[in-house]
Design an enzyme around this catalytic site. Structure first.
Site, PDB file in Angstrom:
ATOM      1  N   TYR A 155      41.799  34.315  55.243  1.00  0.00           N
ATOM      2  CA  TYR A 155      41.429  34.813  53.911  1.00  0.00           C
ATOM      3  C   TYR A 155      39.947  34.493  53.647  1.00  0.00           C
ATOM      4  O   TYR A 155      39.277  33.851  54.456  1.00  0.00           O
ATOM      5  CB  TYR A 155      42.344  34.208  52.841  1.00  0.00           C
ATOM      6  CG  TYR A 155      43.771  34.720  52.942  1.00  0.00           C
ATOM      7  CD1 TYR A 155      44.058  36.054  52.650  1.00  0.00           C
ATOM      8  CD2 TYR A 155      44.810  33.895  53.346  1.00  0.00           C
ATOM      9  CE1 TYR A 155      45.351  36.547  52.751  1.00  0.00           C
ATOM     10  CE2 TYR A 155      46.114  34.375  53.456  1.00  0.00           C
ATOM     11  CZ  TYR A 155      46.376  35.704  53.156  1.00  0.00           C
ATOM     12  OH  TYR A 155      47.658  36.196  53.272  1.00  0.00           O
TER      13      TYR A 155
ATOM     14  N   GLN B 165      63.122  37.723  58.295  1.00  0.00           N
ATOM     15  CA  GLN B 165      63.721  39.009  57.934  1.00  0.00           C
ATOM     16  C   GLN B 165      63.793  39.261  56.427  1.00  0.00           C
ATOM     17  O   GLN B 165      63.492  40.352  55.969  1.00  0.00           O
ATOM     18  CB  GLN B 165      65.118  39.075  58.547  1.00  0.00           C
ATOM     19  CG  GLN B 165      65.519  40.471  58.960  1.00  0.00           C
ATOM     20  CD  GLN B 165      66.838  40.458  59.700  1.00  0.00           C
ATOM     21  OE1 GLN B 165      67.036  39.669  60.621  1.00  0.00           O
ATOM     22  NE2 GLN B 165      67.756  41.314  59.299  1.00  0.00           N
TER      23      GLN B 165
ATOM     24  N   HIS C 179      45.772  35.941  60.123  1.00  0.00           N
ATOM     25  CA  HIS C 179      46.853  36.937  60.107  1.00  0.00           C
ATOM     26  C   HIS C 179      46.617  38.030  61.148  1.00  0.00           C
ATOM     27  O   HIS C 179      47.565  38.669  61.594  1.00  0.00           O
ATOM     28  CB  HIS C 179      46.999  37.554  58.718  1.00  0.00           C
ATOM     29  CG  HIS C 179      47.679  36.636  57.746  1.00  0.00           C
ATOM     30  ND1 HIS C 179      48.773  35.860  58.082  1.00  0.00           N
ATOM     31  CD2 HIS C 179      47.428  36.358  56.441  1.00  0.00           C
ATOM     32  CE1 HIS C 179      49.162  35.154  57.043  1.00  0.00           C
ATOM     33  NE2 HIS C 179      48.361  35.432  56.033  1.00  0.00           N
TER      34      HIS C 179
ATOM     35  N   ARG D 299      43.233  23.891  52.153  1.00  0.00           N
ATOM     36  CA  ARG D 299      44.004  24.309  53.332  1.00  0.00           C
ATOM     37  C   ARG D 299      43.049  24.818  54.386  1.00  0.00           C
ATOM     38  O   ARG D 299      42.317  25.794  54.186  1.00  0.00           O
ATOM     39  CB  ARG D 299      45.031  25.383  52.962  1.00  0.00           C
ATOM     40  CG  ARG D 299      45.879  25.749  54.159  1.00  0.00           C
ATOM     41  CD  ARG D 299      47.268  26.135  53.805  1.00  0.00           C
ATOM     42  NE  ARG D 299      48.040  26.426  55.008  1.00  0.00           N
ATOM     43  CZ  ARG D 299      48.987  27.324  55.082  1.00  0.00           C
ATOM     44  NH1 ARG D 299      49.328  28.017  54.006  1.00  0.00           N
ATOM     45  NH2 ARG D 299      49.636  27.526  56.200  1.00  0.00           N
TER      46      ARG D 299
ATOM     47  N   GLU E 178      44.171  30.942  57.545  1.00  0.00           N
ATOM     48  CA  GLU E 178      44.893  32.216  57.762  1.00  0.00           C
ATOM     49  C   GLU E 178      43.993  33.448  57.693  1.00  0.00           C
ATOM     50  O   GLU E 178      44.459  34.575  57.621  1.00  0.00           O
ATOM     51  CB  GLU E 178      46.044  32.351  56.749  1.00  0.00           C
ATOM     52  CG  GLU E 178      47.410  32.016  57.331  1.00  0.00           C
ATOM     53  CD  GLU E 178      47.656  30.523  57.505  1.00  0.00           C
ATOM     54  OE1 GLU E 178      46.785  29.703  57.104  1.00  0.00           O
ATOM     55  OE2 GLU E 178      48.680  30.152  58.082  1.00  0.00           O
TER      56      GLU E 178
END
Ligand code: NAP
Ligand code: SF4
Length: 672
Positions: free
Chosen positions: A168, A341, A254, A216, A166
Site C-alpha cells: 500500500y 473462501q 499484494h 506495520r 503489503e
C-alpha cells in the site's frame, strides 16, 4: 499450569498493558465502508473482545478519499463519523480488549480512478493508473494521517496502526519499483524512508501520550526492486525513533506472485523474519501470517521470535480462540484452515467477509444460535457425517436439541476427508477434529459404520431428520469408462485404487486441480522446501527476497483436460486460483482445453482437440467431472410423514461447495 503460558501472559506495550499476546490483525470485513453497518461491526468486535483477544486492529480506513481502497470506501475523515465509531470502541472496551484503527492509504492499489500515489506507475493488479502526488500533496498526505489518527482518538480508539506493508501507499514510497520521485521524498533508499518516518512522527506528535502508535512493516516484499534487509532494519530504527510503540509485520506485496497466507503455506513460515527484526529494535514486535493454533503461537513466543502474535482469520473462525486456550480447551477451537473462501474471496468480490467454518462471522446479529427452552427441544437424526451433517449436528446441539448422527463410513468427514489428503490441504483435518470434539462435549452420539434406511428412521420416531448424505462422483458417458484404468477422484484420494506414473485427469474444476496436485506433489513438504519451490530467499542477500524457484521432479506425468475452451482454472477462486495454476504449471502438468472425449482403452484417453485426434497416453484416467447428489432417503421419509431437511451436497451437487453446505446447515439449526 496452562499449556500456553506465554501466549496468555500480559505485556506492557506503549501506554498500556495488553492482557495477553494475541492481537487480532486487520481484516477488511465490508462492514467498514458504510456508517449504517457500524452496529453490526460493533457486534462482530464484541464477540472477539469477549472471547479474550488482547487487542483488535480494525479493517483499513483511508486518511483521505484519494487513498480509498474502493470507490466511497472506508475512511476516517470527519468528527461526525468518528463519533459514530464510539459504538465499536465501546464494544471492545466493555469486554476488556484494546482496539486500534488501521490507517490505510491504498495509493496505487486503490480500485478507483481517483487515487494518488508516490508515482504514476500502475499496479499489475488494478485497472487504474494513479496520479503521482506533488511535493505539496505528499506533505499534505502526512498531515492527513495525523488528522485521521486524532479523529481515531476522538472515536475512542486506543491507538492506530499505520499500514506500511503489503504494497500500500506507505510501502510504495519505500521501494524503487514504485517511487521514482526526484524531490525530497525519493531518490535514495534513505530519502524514500522519509515518508513513513514523517507519518509516524506527525501521528505521534498529534495524538500525544496515552495513545498507541503501531507501525506495520513489510519484512519481505517478494517483488522486484524492493527493499533489502539493511534498508528494512534502518527503517525500523527510524520508525521506532519517530515514536512507534510496536511494530507489526507483513509479508509480500499484494502483487507478489508468491503465496503468503493460503493453506499450502506452511504454518508460521515467515516467523524467522520477525525474529530478525526483534533483534534490531527495542519495541515489541508482532509475528503474522499462517499462525492459526495456540501451539504454533506459543512456539513462536517461546523461541523468542516475537513478543505478540497477530491472527485475523483464526479469530473469524473462532472468536473464543483465547478464552478456550485459557480454559485448557484448545482442542475445541474451530481452526482457520486458510482457505480464504468465505473471507478474502468475499472481500475481493466486494461482499461481506465471513468464514467457511464459522458462517456466523460477519453475521453476528442475524445468524444467532439461541438456546431452546426444554419444552421446544427436538430429537433430531442427522444422516451423514460430512461437513453439512456435522456442522448441523453441532449447531443443533449447541442450541440444546438432542442430536444423533448416523454415518455409513467408518470415519467422519465426507468430502473434507478427501480434501485433507491433497498436499497442502492438511488443515481440513482440523475442522474434523473440531466437529468431532464438539460432538463429544455436547453429547451428540455419532454412529459410524451405520447405514440407516427409511424404516429404521421412521421407526425411531425422530422429530426431524436432516439428510446430509452428500454426493457421489459423476461418471461421464464415454466409451471405455469402465476400463480398469479409470478411477474416480474419491477412489484415487482414498488410496482404494492405485494411480500409475502417467495420468490423465478428466475435468479441471477445483477437484481436478486438487487431484493434479495430489498426483504430482509430495504430501509432506518442509518450510525450507516450500521456500525453495516458490523462490523465497533472504532479503539480506537478495533485494525483496526473490530468488529463482527450484522445482522438484514431479511424482507423475499428468495431463489435465476439460471440454470448455476457456483457460483451465479460470473459475477457481480469486485469491487461491493463481496459486493452484502456478503450482501445476511448475509441476509440468499439461493442460488441454476444448477437448472432446472419444474413448478410453489400454493406450490411454483418446480425445479430439482443435479437430485433430490425439491420444493422451495414460496408465490411469482419473474422473473429476463433478458430482451427483445422494438424497434417496428424503422423498420416502417425507411420504412417511417425517419432517425432512436436505442440506449440503445432498441438496445441490452442481455447486458442491463447503461454504454453502456449512452455512445452510447452520441456518437450518438456527431456525429449528
Ligand atoms: P466442477 O467445478 O463442476 O468441475 C467439474 C468439471 O468437469 C466441469 O468444470 C466440467 O468441465 C467437467 N464435466 C462436468 N460434467 C461432465 C461430463 N458429463 N463429462 C465430462 N466432463 C464433465 O466440479 P469439481 O471440480 O468436482 O468441484 C466441485 C466444487 O468443489 C467446486 O464448485 C468448488 O466449489 C469446490 N472445490 C474447489 C476447490 C478449489 O477452489 N481449489 C477445490 C475442490 C473443490 P468441462 O465441461 O469444461 O469439461
Ligand atoms: Fe480461515 Fe477459510 Fe474461515 Fe477465511 S474462510 S477465516 S481462511 S477458515
Amino acid at each position: 499450569m496452562n499449556d500456553h503460558p506465554l501466549l496468555l501472559s500480559p505485556l506492557d506495550v506503549g501506554p498500556f498493558t495488553l492482557r495477553n499476546r494475541v492481537v487480532m490483525g486487520s481484516m477488511h470485513t465490508g462492514m467498514e465502508d458504510r456508517a449504517k453497518h457500524l452496529p453490526e461491526l460493533a457486534a462482530y468486535v464484541a464477540e472477539r473482545a469477549k472471547g479474550g483477544v488482547a487487542m483488535i486492529v480494525t479493517g483499513g480506513y483511508a486518511p483521505h478519499w484519494r487513498g480509498w481502497l474502493l470507490p466511497a470506501g472506508s475512511q476516517m475523515t470527519s468528527r461526525r463519523l468518528a463519533e459514530k465509531h464510539r459504538l465499536v470502541t465501546d464494544a471492545a472496551h466493555e469486554h476488556g480488549a484494546r482496539i486500534v484503527l488501521q490507517l490505510l492509504h491504498a495509493g496505487r492499489y486503490g480500485y478507483t480512478p481517483f487515487n494518488k500515489a508516490a508515482s504514476s506507475r500502475q499496479s499489475p493488479i488494478t485497472p487504474f493508473r494513479p496520479r503521482a502526488m506533488s511535493t505539496r500533496e505528499v506533505e499534505a498526505c502526512v498531515g492527513h494521517f495525523a488528522d485521521a489518527a486524532a479523529l481515531a482518538r476522538v472515536a475512542g480508539y486506543d491507538g492506530v496502526e499505520i499500514m506500511g506493508s503489503e504494497g500500500y501507499l506507505v510501502n510504495q514510497f519505500l521501494a524503487a519499483r514504485t517511487n521514482d520521485r526526484t524531490d525530497a521524498w525519493g531518490g535514495s533508499a534513505s530519502k524514500r524512508m522519509r515518508f513513513p518516518e514523517a507519518v509516524v512522527r506527525r501521528v505521534r506528535e498529534r495524538t500525544g501520550a496515552g495513545f498507541l502508535v503501531q507501525y506495520r512493516m513489510s519484512l519481505l516484499d517478494l517483488v522486484d526492486d524492493a527493499q533489502t534487509w539493511d534498508e528494512t532494519a534502518e527503517l525500523a530504527h527510524r520508525v521506532e525513533a519517530a515514536g512507534a510503540d510496536v511494530i507489526n509485520t507483513g509479508i509480500g506485496w499484494h502483487e507478489a506472485r508468491i503465496p503468503t497466507i493460503v493453506t499450502s503455506v506452511p504454518r508460521a513460515a515467515f516467523a524467522w523474519t520477525t525474529a530478525r527484526l526483534r533483534a534490531e529494535v527495542g519495541v515489541p514486535v508482532v509475528a503474522s501470517n499462517r499462525i492459526n493454533t495456540p501451539d504454533v503461537a506459543e512456539r513462536i513466543l517461546a523461541a523468542g521470535q516475537a513478543d505478540l502474535v497477530s491472527m485475523a482469520r483464526p479469530l473469524l473462525a473462532d472468536p473464543e480462540f483465547v478464552a478456550k486456550t485459557a480454559a485448557g480447551r484448545a482442542d475445541e477451537i474451530n481452526t482457520c484452515i486458510a482457505c480464504n473462501q468465505a473471507c478474502l474471496d468475499h472481500t475481493f468480490a466486494n461482499e461481506r467477509a465471513s468464514c467457511l467454518v464459522n458462517p456466523r462471522a460477519g453475521h453476528e446479529t442475524t445468524l444467532v444460535l439461541l438456546p431452546v427452552p426444554p419444552q421446544r427441544r427436538r430429537r433430531v437424526a442427522v444422516v451423514g457425517a460430512g461437513p453439512a451433517g456435522l456442522s448441523a449436528a453441532v449447531a443443533l446441539a449447541e442450541r440444546g436439541h438432542e442430536v444423533e448422527v448416523m454415518e455409513a463410513e467408518e470415519q467422519v468427514g465426507g468430502q473434507f476427508r478427501l480434501a485433507m489428503r491433497i498436499p497442502g490441504k492438511g488443515e481440513f483435518a482440523e475442522t474434523l477434529r473440531f466437529w468431532t470434539r464438539r460432538c463429544e462435549v455436547l453429547g451428540v452420539k455419532v454412529h459410524l459404520g451405520t447405514r440407516v434406511d427409511v424404516d429404521s428412521l421412521v421407526g425411531a420416531g425422530w422429530d426431524d431428520v436432516v439428510v446430509a448424505t452428500g454426493v457421489r462422483p459423476r461418471v461421464p458417458e464415454v466409451e471405455g469408462v469402465d476400463h480398469p484404468s479409470v478411477v474416480t477422484y474419491a477412489e484415487a484420494l482414498r488410496g482404494e485404487r492405485a494411480v500409475g506414473d502417467r495420468v490423465a485427469i478428466m475435468g479441471a474444476g477445483g477437484v481436478g486441480f486438487d487431484v493434479a496436485e495430489f498426483c504430482t506433489s509430495r504430501s509432506h513438504e518442509t518450510a525450507e522446501a516450500w521456500m525453495r519451490r516458490w523462490g523465497v530467499g533472504d532479503p539480506a542477500v537478495v533485494r525483496g527476497g526473490l530468488v529463482e524457484k527450484v522445482h522438484e521432479t514431479p511424482l507423475r506425468q499428468v495431463t489435465l483436460l476439460q471440454r470448455k475452451t476457456t483457460p483451465l482454472g479460470k473459475g477457481l477462486a480469486k485469491t487461491t486460483g493463481w496459486v493452484h495454476r502456478t503450482t501445476l504449471r511448475d509441476a509440468g502438468v499439461e493442460m488441454l482445453r476444448g477437448v472432446t472425449y472419444e474413448r478410453i482403452d489400454d493406450a490411454g484417453l483418446h480425445v479430439t482437440v482443435d479437430g485433430r485426434a490425439r491420444l493422451v497416453e495414460a496408465d490411469t484416467v482419473i474422473v473429476c467431472t463433478g458430482q451427483e447428489s445422494v438424497s434417496d432417503l428424503a422423498e420416502p421419509l417425507r411420504a412417511a410423514g417425517v419432517t425432512v431437511h436436505v442440506v449440503g451436497g445432498a441438496d445441490v451437487a452442481a455447486e458442491l461447495d463447503a461454504e454453502r453446505a456449512i452455512r445452510q446447515a447452520t441456518e437450518l439449526a438456527a431456525r429449528l
